[in-house]
Design a protein around this motif. Structure first.
Motif, PDB file in Angstrom:
ATOM      1  N   SER A   1       0.835  -1.189   0.000  1.00  0.00           N
ATOM      2  CA  SER A   1       0.000   0.000   0.000  1.00  0.00           C
ATOM      3  C   SER A   1       0.879   1.252   0.000  1.00  0.00           C
ATOM      4  O   SER A   1       2.027   1.206   0.450  1.00  0.00           O
ATOM      5  CB  SER A   1      -0.886  -0.092   1.250  1.00  0.00           C
ATOM      6  N   MET A   2       0.328   2.330  -0.534  1.00  0.00           N
ATOM      7  CA  MET A   2       1.073   3.606  -0.517  1.00  0.00           C
ATOM      8  C   MET A   2       0.452   4.470   0.568  1.00  0.00           C
ATOM      9  O   MET A   2      -0.776   4.665   0.568  1.00  0.00           O
ATOM     10  CB  MET A   2       0.933   4.327  -1.860  1.00  0.00           C
ATOM     11  N   LEU A   3       1.252   4.984   1.470  1.00  0.00           N
ATOM     12  CA  LEU A   3       0.725   5.888   2.494  1.00  0.00           C
ATOM     13  C   LEU A   3       0.216   7.158   1.796  1.00  0.00           C
ATOM     14  O   LEU A   3       0.751   7.548   0.753  1.00  0.00           O
ATOM     15  CB  LEU A   3       1.812   6.202   3.521  1.00  0.00           C
ATOM     16  N   PRO A   4      -0.829   7.790   2.344  1.00  0.00           N
ATOM     17  CA  PRO A   4      -1.447   8.917   1.627  1.00  0.00           C
ATOM     18  C   PRO A   4      -0.460  10.024   1.256  1.00  0.00           C
ATOM     19  O   PRO A   4      -0.584  10.651   0.208  1.00  0.00           O
ATOM     20  CB  PRO A   4      -2.478   9.441   2.632  1.00  0.00           C
ATOM     21  N   TYR A   5       0.536  10.231   2.095  1.00  0.00           N
ATOM     22  CA  TYR A   5       1.495  11.325   1.855  1.00  0.00           C
ATOM     23  C   TYR A   5       2.756  10.839   1.134  1.00  0.00           C
ATOM     24  O   TYR A   5       3.750  11.548   1.078  1.00  0.00           O
ATOM     25  CB  TYR A   5       1.879  11.978   3.197  1.00  0.00           C
ATOM     26  N   SER A   6       2.734   9.600   0.613  1.00  0.00           N
ATOM     27  CA  SER A   6       3.943   9.082  -0.048  1.00  0.00           C
ATOM     28  C   SER A   6       4.077   9.636  -1.463  1.00  0.00           C
ATOM     29  O   SER A   6       5.155   9.595  -2.045  1.00  0.00           O
ATOM     30  CB  SER A   6       3.899   7.556  -0.101  1.00  0.00           C
ATOM     31  N   THR A   7       2.980  10.136  -2.016  1.00  0.00           N
ATOM     32  CA  THR A   7       2.986  10.613  -3.395  1.00  0.00           C
ATOM     33  C   THR A   7       2.955  12.147  -3.405  1.00  0.00           C
ATOM     34  O   THR A   7       2.643  12.770  -2.387  1.00  0.00           O
ATOM     35  CB  THR A   7       1.739  10.076  -4.122  1.00  0.00           C
ATOM     36  N   GLN A   8       3.253  12.721  -4.555  1.00  0.00           N
ATOM     37  CA  GLN A   8       3.305  14.185  -4.618  1.00  0.00           C
ATOM     38  C   GLN A   8       1.936  14.798  -4.349  1.00  0.00           C
ATOM     39  O   GLN A   8       1.825  15.811  -3.684  1.00  0.00           O
ATOM     40  CB  GLN A   8       3.878  14.630  -5.951  1.00  0.00           C
ATOM     41  N   GLN A   9       0.910  14.158  -4.883  1.00  0.00           N
ATOM     42  CA  GLN A   9      -0.455  14.583  -4.570  1.00  0.00           C
ATOM     43  C   GLN A   9      -1.025  13.551  -3.627  1.00  0.00           C
ATOM     44  O   GLN A   9      -0.887  12.354  -3.886  1.00  0.00           O
ATOM     45  CB  GLN A   9      -1.297  14.594  -5.837  1.00  0.00           C
ATOM     46  N   ARG A  10      -1.662  13.980  -2.551  1.00  0.00           N
ATOM     47  CA  ARG A  10      -2.138  13.031  -1.543  1.00  0.00           C
ATOM     48  C   ARG A  10      -2.974  11.925  -2.192  1.00  0.00           C
ATOM     49  O   ARG A  10      -3.834  12.187  -3.033  1.00  0.00           O
ATOM     50  CB  ARG A  10      -2.976  13.756  -0.480  1.00  0.00           C
ATOM     51  N   LYS A  11      -2.671  10.689  -1.789  1.00  0.00           N
ATOM     52  CA  LYS A  11      -3.395   9.548  -2.344  1.00  0.00           C
ATOM     53  C   LYS A  11      -4.360   9.041  -1.281  1.00  0.00           C
ATOM     54  O   LYS A  11      -3.950   8.696  -0.175  1.00  0.00           O
ATOM     55  CB  LYS A  11      -2.374   8.451  -2.695  1.00  0.00           C
ATOM     56  N   GLN A  12      -5.629   9.014  -1.636  1.00  0.00           N
ATOM     57  CA  GLN A  12      -6.645   8.590  -0.671  1.00  0.00           C
ATOM     58  C   GLN A  12      -6.447   7.122  -0.283  1.00  0.00           C
ATOM     59  O   GLN A  12      -6.102   6.296  -1.127  1.00  0.00           O
ATOM     60  CB  GLN A  12      -8.020   8.757  -1.318  1.00  0.00           C
ATOM     61  N   ARG A  13      -6.647   6.832   1.000  1.00  0.00           N
ATOM     62  CA  ARG A  13      -6.523   5.444   1.445  1.00  0.00           C
ATOM     63  C   ARG A  13      -7.609   4.589   0.779  1.00  0.00           C
ATOM     64  O   ARG A  13      -8.755   5.032   0.655  1.00  0.00           O
ATOM     65  CB  ARG A  13      -6.713   5.359   2.969  1.00  0.00           C
ATOM     66  N   ASP A  14      -7.230   3.348   0.435  1.00  0.00           N
ATOM     67  CA  ASP A  14      -8.183   2.427  -0.200  1.00  0.00           C
ATOM     68  C   ASP A  14      -9.408   2.207   0.682  1.00  0.00           C
ATOM     69  O   ASP A  14     -10.523   2.068   0.186  1.00  0.00           O
ATOM     70  CB  ASP A  14      -7.517   1.075  -0.474  1.00  0.00           C
ATOM     71  N   VAL A  15      -9.195   2.137   2.007  1.00  0.00           N
ATOM     72  CA  VAL A  15     -10.293   1.845   2.926  1.00  0.00           C
ATOM     73  C   VAL A  15     -11.357   2.955   2.871  1.00  0.00           C
ATOM     74  O   VAL A  15     -12.548   2.698   3.036  1.00  0.00           O
ATOM     75  CB  VAL A  15      -9.732   1.595   4.352  1.00  0.00           C
ATOM     76  N   ILE A  16     -10.942   4.173   2.567  1.00  0.00           N
ATOM     77  CA  ILE A  16     -11.894   5.295   2.461  1.00  0.00           C
ATOM     78  C   ILE A  16     -12.629   5.204   1.117  1.00  0.00           C
ATOM     79  O   ILE A  16     -13.823   5.434   1.019  1.00  0.00           O
ATOM     80  CB  ILE A  16     -11.161   6.661   2.595  1.00  0.00           C
ATOM     81  N   LYS A  17     -11.862   4.790   0.064  1.00  0.00           N
ATOM     82  CA  LYS A  17     -12.480   4.642  -1.268  1.00  0.00           C
ATOM     83  C   LYS A  17     -13.426   3.453  -1.305  1.00  0.00           C
ATOM     84  O   LYS A  17     -14.307   3.371  -2.136  1.00  0.00           O
ATOM     85  CB  LYS A  17     -11.381   4.399  -2.330  1.00  0.00           C
ATOM     86  N   GLY A  18     -13.165   2.484  -0.404  1.00  0.00           N
ATOM     87  CA  GLY A  18     -14.030   1.309  -0.338  1.00  0.00           C
ATOM     88  C   GLY A  18     -13.604   0.208  -1.283  1.00  0.00           C
ATOM     89  O   GLY A  18     -14.251  -0.831  -1.363  1.00  0.00           O
ATOM     90  N   LYS A  19     -12.506   0.413  -2.016  1.00  0.00           N
ATOM     91  CA  LYS A  19     -11.999  -0.700  -2.836  1.00  0.00           C
ATOM     92  C   LYS A  19     -10.498  -0.538  -3.062  1.00  0.00           C
ATOM     93  O   LYS A  19      -9.987   0.587  -3.079  1.00  0.00           O
ATOM     94  CB  LYS A  19     -12.761  -0.829  -4.149  1.00  0.00           C
ATOM     95  N   GLN A  20      -9.862  -1.711  -3.203  1.00  0.00           N
ATOM     96  CA  GLN A  20      -8.412  -1.672  -3.358  1.00  0.00           C
ATOM     97  C   GLN A  20      -8.022  -1.330  -4.787  1.00  0.00           C
ATOM     98  O   GLN A  20      -8.625  -1.814  -5.744  1.00  0.00           O
ATOM     99  CB  GLN A  20      -7.794  -3.021  -2.943  1.00  0.00           C
ATOM    100  N   ASP A  21      -7.033  -0.462  -4.879  1.00  0.00           N
ATOM    101  CA  ASP A  21      -6.421  -0.035  -6.122  1.00  0.00           C
ATOM    102  C   ASP A  21      -5.923  -1.268  -6.902  1.00  0.00           C
ATOM    103  O   ASP A  21      -5.245  -2.124  -6.333  1.00  0.00           O
ATOM    104  CB  ASP A  21      -5.216   0.802  -5.628  1.00  0.00           C
ATOM    105  N   GLY A  22      -6.263  -1.375  -8.195  1.00  0.00           N
ATOM    106  CA  GLY A  22      -5.827  -2.513  -9.012  1.00  0.00           C
ATOM    107  C   GLY A  22      -4.312  -2.628  -9.067  1.00  0.00           C
ATOM    108  O   GLY A  22      -3.754  -3.731  -9.054  1.00  0.00           O
ATOM    109  N   ARG A  23      -3.655  -1.478  -9.115  1.00  0.00           N
ATOM    110  CA  ARG A  23      -2.189  -1.477  -9.155  1.00  0.00           C
ATOM    111  C   ARG A  23      -1.601  -2.112  -7.896  1.00  0.00           C
ATOM    112  O   ARG A  23      -0.654  -2.882  -7.956  1.00  0.00           O
ATOM    113  CB  ARG A  23      -1.705  -0.029  -9.327  1.00  0.00           C
ATOM    114  N   SER A  24      -2.193  -1.794  -6.738  1.00  0.00           N
ATOM    115  CA  SER A  24      -1.694  -2.370  -5.478  1.00  0.00           C
ATOM    116  C   SER A  24      -1.862  -3.886  -5.464  1.00  0.00           C
ATOM    117  O   SER A  24      -0.995  -4.613  -4.989  1.00  0.00           O
ATOM    118  CB  SER A  24      -2.431  -1.786  -4.270  1.00  0.00           C
ATOM    119  N   VAL A  25      -3.001  -4.352  -6.011  1.00  0.00           N
ATOM    120  CA  VAL A  25      -3.250  -5.810  -6.052  1.00  0.00           C
ATOM    121  C   VAL A  25      -2.180  -6.481  -6.915  1.00  0.00           C
ATOM    122  O   VAL A  25      -1.591  -7.497  -6.530  1.00  0.00           O
ATOM    123  CB  VAL A  25      -4.668  -6.108  -6.591  1.00  0.00           C
ATOM    124  N   GLU A  26      -1.896  -5.867  -8.075  1.00  0.00           N
ATOM    125  CA  GLU A  26      -0.888  -6.425  -8.994  1.00  0.00           C
ATOM    126  C   GLU A  26       0.481  -6.467  -8.296  1.00  0.00           C
ATOM    127  O   GLU A  26       1.203  -7.470  -8.364  1.00  0.00           O
ATOM    128  CB  GLU A  26      -0.853  -5.510 -10.228  1.00  0.00           C
TER     129      GLU A  26
END
Ligand code: UDP
Length: 245
Positions: free
Chosen positions: A70-95
């Motif tokens: 998983s990527m922490l929300p502040y790990s990217t240049q633009q804040r990345k929302q946590r998967d748990v808030i989006k309600g589904k896991q990012d396909g890239r993270s699964v891969e």
């Protein structure tokens, strides 16, 4: 200035500064903070005395190993929302987490982990390209440290890892093959490759993708040769970290 030079004055076949710091998460039996330049990942390895349900149902012996990324929300240049808030896991993270699990299972004899699951958790602290390759490289070290504790505690009798595994990216940028791409290089690469290799020189994964571009067979060989050099260096750094951890 040489227009061919890399931003950080690296040679084409030079890794970024790689550091593997053990013991970053004291509650995990094995943990490291791995950094490749500005990319840093926390790798924590825990064990649990249980195996997936399907193994019990199908009468499969031994243990299991699984990875989460998983990527922490502040790990990217633009804040990345946590998967748990989006309600589904990012396909890239699964891969990526499947790749991490496959890489470690390729060098692990699961029959030597009877009844145990090893959890490999990789959380990106700072992303600047190559987070999956840093995760694999760090996760192997954290897993070896965790296994050492299991052996010392008498939970398992033999080290399940038969050899080391490490990973690095390589790509074609402005017509040149470069090792260990940072984000800027990765975004301008016409061919992007991730290489996962064992200590004995076998590949676990060699992905090569043209980004709106095609490439010749000779480029594949060139990328494989360069990645092999990078992996040799990473294996040395891993061995030092395991000894220190
Ligand atoms: N990246 C990002 N947000 C994302 C995914 C990627 O900022 O949601 C950036 C990050 O720097 C990452 C890079 O893009 O390291 C390259 O991503 P890629 O999917 O190629 O994976 P990686 O190279 O990290 O293994």
């Amino acid at each position: 200035m040489d227009t061919n030079s890399r931003k950080d004055s690296r040679l084409p076949d030079q890794l970024r500064k790689v550091r593997i710091q053990p013991g970053i998460a004291p509650n995990a039996p094995g943990s490291v903070l791995v950094s490749f330049g500005n990319t840093s990942v926390i790798c924590g390895v825990s064990y649990e005395k249980r195996v997936p349900h399907w193994m019990l149902q199908q009468g499969v012996g031994g243990g299991w190993m699984s990875a989460e990324y998983s990527m922490l929300p502040y790990s990217t240049q633009q804040r990345k929302q946590r998967d748990v808030i989006k309600g589904k896991q990012d396909g890239r993270s699964v891969e990526i987490q499947r790749l991490i699990g496959r890489a470690l299972r390729a060098v692990c004899d699961l029959s030597k982990l009877p009844g145990y699951t090893l959890w490999i958790d990789c959380d990106v602290l700072q992303a600047d390209g190559g987070t999956r390759t840093a995760s694999i490289t760090g996760a192997y070290v954290a897993a070896q440290i965790a296994v050492r504790k299991m052996l010392a505690a008498g939970l398992i009798r033999e080290n399940p890892f038969s050899e080391a595994v490490a990973a690095v990216s390589v790509g074609l940028v402005d017509g040149r093959v470069l090792l260990d791409l940072d984000y800027e290089e990765d975004s301008s690469a016409s061919v992007d490759s991730n290489v996962v290799m064992t200590e004995s020189g076998s590949f676990v994964e060699f992905s090569c993708s043209g980004e709106e571009a095609c490439f010749e067979r000779a480029r594949i060989d060139e990328m494989a040769d360069m990645a092999t050099l990078g992996i040799a260096e990473l294996l040395r750094i891993q061995a030092e970290a395991i000894a220190a951890g």
